[in-house]
Design an enzyme around this catalytic site. Structure first.
Site: not given
Length: 227
Positions: A169, A196
């Site tokens: 992420d 993410h």
């Protein structure tokens, strides 16, 4: 399974919330906080899923103070609009959107003990709720952008917390996750080999294995703290 109702915050502001109810007696109440895309079909399906697991679920429209009826997809244009709306809500005078979340918690309490979970921006708001709002028995932020840095990283939760992050992420660097873990030894932190938004099956970043494991852990956490 679900329907949209109107809730009222302590300051008198009215806003919509999607409510999904279980069949039979609820195991507990659950507030689900949206990403930057509104209470869209994905968030409604998440709410329906937890209702099927026995929870009375409330998903408040946390953009309503700046724009009603937000229901975005996941294109670049949608992302840009969502980021702008998030910035607008974050820029509201304190306490901003927190009274709306409190109203959702209060409504969910008819299901029993109340937990809260959220994704992306909703993950950040979930973390803030754990430290600032009353009536919670557990909180589960998913990849809450901003919660591992600055003022938000220093918040002190008043309820048990389990957090889910992805190690790919780029919005939440791993070093900030490790610093967060050290600063909050009482918080359960899970890191997945994922990006993410790994929980959202409508996004390219969806990771089925990570989403399944995170949900299993979340359900176990909710069972322990809510019923």
């Amino acid at each position: 399974m679900g329907q949209t109702i109107e809730l009222k915050a302590a300051d008198g502001f009215s806003f919509p919330a999607y409510v999904a109810q279980p069949t039979g007696k609820a195991r507990g109440g659950l507030v689900v906080l949206q990403e930057i895309f509104g209470v869209n079909s994905h968030i409604r399906s998440v709410a329906d899923g937890y209702a099927a697991d026995g929870y009375f679920v409330v998903a408040p429209a946390t953009f309503h103070r700046v724009k009603p009826g937000v229901d975005l997809g996941y294109t670049e244009a949608d992302m840009k609009e969502g980021m702008g709306l998030k910035a607008a809500v974050e820029g509201l005078p304190a306490p901003g959107v927190m009274p709306d979340i409190q109203a959702a918690i209060d409504h969910a309490a008819q299901g029993g003990k109340v937990g809260i979970l959220g994704y992306c921006w909703g993950g950040l708001l979930t973390w803030r709720s754990a430290a600032m709002l009353k009536g919670l028995s557990g909180a589960v932020p998913y990849y809450g952008g901003g919660m591992t840095v600055g003022e938000d990283a220093g918040r002190k939760p008043m309820t048990p917390v389990m957090v889910h992050f992805g190690d790919q992420d780029h919005w939440i660097p791993l070093d900030t996750i490790e610093a967060f873990r050290k600063a909050h030894p009482g918080v359960t932190v899970h890191v997945y080999s994922a990006n993410h938004g790994f929980n959202c099956d409508q996004r390219g970043s969806y990771n089925e294995a990570a989403a399944k494991l995170a949900r299993e852990r979340t359900l176990a956490f909710l069972a322990e703290h809510l019923g």
